[in-house]
Design an enzyme around this catalytic site. Structure first.
Site, PDB file in Angstrom:
ATOM      1  N   CYS A  73     142.025  76.966  -3.153  1.00  0.00           N
ATOM      2  CA  CYS A  73     141.118  77.854  -3.888  1.00  0.00           C
ATOM      3  C   CYS A  73     141.765  78.169  -5.228  1.00  0.00           C
ATOM      4  O   CYS A  73     142.856  78.749  -5.266  1.00  0.00           O
ATOM      5  CB  CYS A  73     140.880  79.136  -3.091  1.00  0.00           C
ATOM      6  SG  CYS A  73     139.956  80.417  -3.974  1.00  0.00           S
ATOM      7  N   CYS A 180     137.163  74.601  -9.450  1.00  0.00           N
ATOM      8  CA  CYS A 180     136.932  75.280  -8.178  1.00  0.00           C
ATOM      9  C   CYS A 180     136.787  74.188  -7.133  1.00  0.00           C
ATOM     10  O   CYS A 180     136.094  73.188  -7.368  1.00  0.00           O
ATOM     11  CB  CYS A 180     135.670  76.145  -8.243  1.00  0.00           C
ATOM     12  SG  CYS A 180     135.167  76.831  -6.636  1.00  0.00           S
TER      13      CYS A 180
END
Length: 265
Positions: A73, A180
């Site tokens: 992440c 992302c």
């Protein structure tokens, strides 16, 4: 014994990183955990991010003999790595936007990430260090993260909505950094909006190489078929669809880890 690799994300976007790692290290035991109760991480404060990730990862490290942790992440990686590396005695690998490789091939770069990632000083330092002579445009979108999650449980991507999000970049960028881990799942749709010639770059392959380097040799029999374990932090209405996705990737059914504190945004 095979190595135990823990991959953590706020949602199921980290599966893009899992696929890259498994390609390079097929004979490992994978534990995938996602904090769906805290999703999306791009809207949480740094203190809450650190608290939640530290609790969940330490709990899983005690439950399984984890050899390495991968924070799949970008938002969390910019915040929690120093804390986790203090708490744990095993390697912790994070993901960062692939600004450096993008700058080697383009001077018209777009960084597509969460609102939190594009505001962090870490991101600006990356741009200053590796793309100072490039024109780097920043776009932060929580909705794109949600769209990727929806796609993974069978909900089609709304191209009209995606076009509205990306339209300011049409003709302005020729290389996009997918900042992302959810966004590689939207590659096809992003290219439909911005054009087939736009180059999309993510960090997955580089992270996989780093994990392989840190683990060293993996002692497992080629005939072994290891099913992974998957955990979420709270029950989910999408459990059936998620189990189908995870089964296709050789994971056992979804387990709820539980998080003792309510989320105060």
């Amino acid at each position: 014994m095979p190595k135990n690799i823990l991959i953590f994300d706020s949602g199921i976007g980290g599966l893009s990183v899992f696929k890259d790692i498994r390609y390079q290290i097929p004979l490992a035991k994978y534990i995938y955990a996602f904090d769906n109760a805290g999703f999306p991480y791009g809207e949480l404060t740094e203190d809450i991010l650190i608290e939640r990730t530290s609790y969940i990862i330490q709990k899983l490290c005690h439950r399984h003999k984890i050899d390495i942790v991968v924070i799949a992440c970008n938002t969390a990686s910019t915040v929690v790595l120093p804390t986790l590396r203090t708490l744990l005695s095993i390697p912790v690998v994070g993901v960062v936007p692939a600004i450096k490789p993008a700058a080697l091939v383009s001077q018209k770069i777009g960084l597509l990430a969460t609102p939190a990632t594009i505001k962090r000083s870490y991101t600006f330092d990356l741009i200053k260090s590796f793309a100072s002579i490039s024109d780097v445009k920043l776009l932060g979108s929580t909705r794109l993260v949600e769209m990727a999650e929806e796609k993974m449980v069978g909900i089609p991507v709304n191209l009209i909505e995606l076009d509205e999000i990306l339209k300011s970049w049409k003709g302005q960028v020729d290389c996009i950094v997918l900042g992302c881990t959810h966004f590689p799942f939207l590659r096809k749709e992003i290219k439909e909006i911005l054009g087939r010639n736009v180059l999309l770059i993510d960090s997955g392959e580089a992270i996989a190489r780093r994990v392989k380097q840190l683990l060293g040799s993996v002692d497992a029999n080629k005939g072994d078929h290891l099913f992974g374990e998957v955990y979420c932090s709270a029950s989910t209405k999408n459990e059936e669809a998620l189990n189908k996705t995870f089964k296709e990737l050789d994971f056992n059914p979804l387990q709820t880890l539980g998080y003792p504190k309510s989320l105060d945004r």
